[in-house]
Design a protein around this motif. Sequence first.
Motif, mmCIF file in Angstrom:
data_model
loop_
_atom_site.group_PDB
_atom_site.id
_atom_site.type_symbol
_atom_site.label_atom_id
_atom_site.label_comp_id
_atom_site.label_asym_id
_atom_site.label_seq_id
_atom_site.Cartn_x
_atom_site.Cartn_y
_atom_site.Cartn_z
ATOM 1 N N PRO A 44 3.012 -3.022 -7.722
ATOM 2 C CA PRO A 44 3.631 -1.710 -7.949
ATOM 3 C C PRO A 44 4.617 -1.317 -6.851
ATOM 4 O O PRO A 44 5.655 -0.699 -7.142
ATOM 5 N N ILE A 82 -1.640 4.670 -3.415
ATOM 6 C CA ILE A 82 -3.014 5.041 -3.769
ATOM 7 C C ILE A 82 -3.914 3.811 -3.718
ATOM 8 O O ILE A 82 -5.061 3.880 -3.247
ATOM 9 N N THR A 83 -3.404 2.672 -4.187
ATOM 10 C CA THR A 83 -4.171 1.429 -4.147
ATOM 11 C C THR A 83 -4.509 1.035 -2.710
ATOM 12 O O THR A 83 -5.624 0.595 -2.408
ATOM 13 N N ILE A 84 -3.546 1.215 -1.820
ATOM 14 C CA ILE A 84 -3.790 0.917 -0.404
ATOM 15 C C ILE A 84 -4.855 1.849 0.163
ATOM 16 O O ILE A 84 -5.759 1.417 0.900
ATOM 17 N N LEU A 106 -3.372 -6.119 -4.559
ATOM 18 C CA LEU A 106 -3.067 -5.427 -5.807
ATOM 19 C C LEU A 106 -1.923 -4.433 -5.652
ATOM 20 O O LEU A 106 -1.219 -4.135 -6.624
ATOM 21 N N SER A 107 -1.714 -3.914 -4.456
ATOM 22 C CA SER A 107 -0.652 -2.923 -4.247
ATOM 23 C C SER A 107 0.735 -3.553 -4.174
ATOM 24 O O SER A 107 1.746 -2.844 -4.298
ATOM 25 N N LEU A 152 1.513 4.838 -7.022
ATOM 26 C CA LEU A 152 0.396 3.996 -7.449
ATOM 27 C C LEU A 152 0.071 2.946 -6.384
ATOM 28 O O LEU A 152 -1.097 2.677 -6.092
ATOM 29 N N GLY A 153 1.115 2.350 -5.793
ATOM 30 C CA GLY A 153 0.904 1.352 -4.747
ATOM 31 C C GLY A 153 0.225 1.942 -3.521
ATOM 32 O O GLY A 153 -0.707 1.341 -2.962
ATOM 33 N N PHE A 208 -7.310 -4.904 -2.349
ATOM 34 C CA PHE A 208 -6.457 -3.796 -2.779
ATOM 35 C C PHE A 208 -5.060 -3.862 -2.160
ATOM 36 O O PHE A 208 -4.099 -3.383 -2.768
ATOM 37 N N VAL A 238 -7.258 3.301 -1.481
ATOM 38 C CA VAL A 238 -8.554 2.878 -2.023
ATOM 39 C C VAL A 238 -9.090 1.694 -1.229
ATOM 40 O O VAL A 238 -10.290 1.610 -0.923
ATOM 41 N N GLY A 239 -8.189 0.771 -0.875
ATOM 42 C CA GLY A 239 -8.597 -0.377 -0.065
ATOM 43 C C GLY A 239 -9.103 0.044 1.306
ATOM 44 O O GLY A 239 -10.110 -0.489 1.800
#
Length: 232
Positions: free
Chosen positions: A147, A186-188, A143-144, A183-184, A140, A190-191
């Motif tokens: 964004p 939030i991705t962090i 993935l971040s 969004l970035g 994640f 989640v990770g």
Amino acid sequence: PGRAIADLIQPILDGTAEMVIGDRQIDQISHFSGTKKRLQKLGSWVVRWASGTNVPDTTSGFRAFTRQAAMQLNVFSNYTYTLETIIQAGKKGIVVASVPIAANPTPRRSRLIDSTLRYILRSAATIIRIFLMYEALRVFLTLSILPLLLGGLLLGRFGYFYIIGEGSGHIQSLIIATIFMVLGFITILVGLLGDLIGLNRRLSEEIRFQLRRMELEVPDTDLRNTHNSASS
């Protein structure tokens, strides 16, 4: 062939491996089509990358385990254990080796694999699921990057026009930048959450391993006496 069992368990007897997988040498299997051979090689490469092991034939079911290695592995997939156990072994530091074996002719169609596409999709889902259990934060965070990078560029663009006095005409850049940045982050998050869940999973697996070892090493009568003493 059953005669290959001696070769399969030899690395365990020598103390050089805890898990041994028979390498069917895919290129030499005549009843495998060219497409199936290529897919097998691609799938094995993906599993090697995900597990950090060097297993040439990851879907081979001809395997040997030490008792301790077997107790450390936990299979959750109800489809096939072959890929899941390799990834778990790699992440747990279990030493994995391969030995070349011959493959017996197949007298009938597989009862497990009724469709190549379905097998690929279910295997891919298993690989992703197990990999995320151990590498959620790494995945994640990667993935971040996109964004956050796009958000930073758009924010810089808005800042430039704001400095030169044209910021009011580029509010859309600020809005889109904010969306990407949120969004970035939030991705962090989640990770981080996945990493904490993975840590709890590893602790649970260690507790389960210790319980399994106790059950095998301590007679049932001793366990009952210990339980009764604790209850009283």
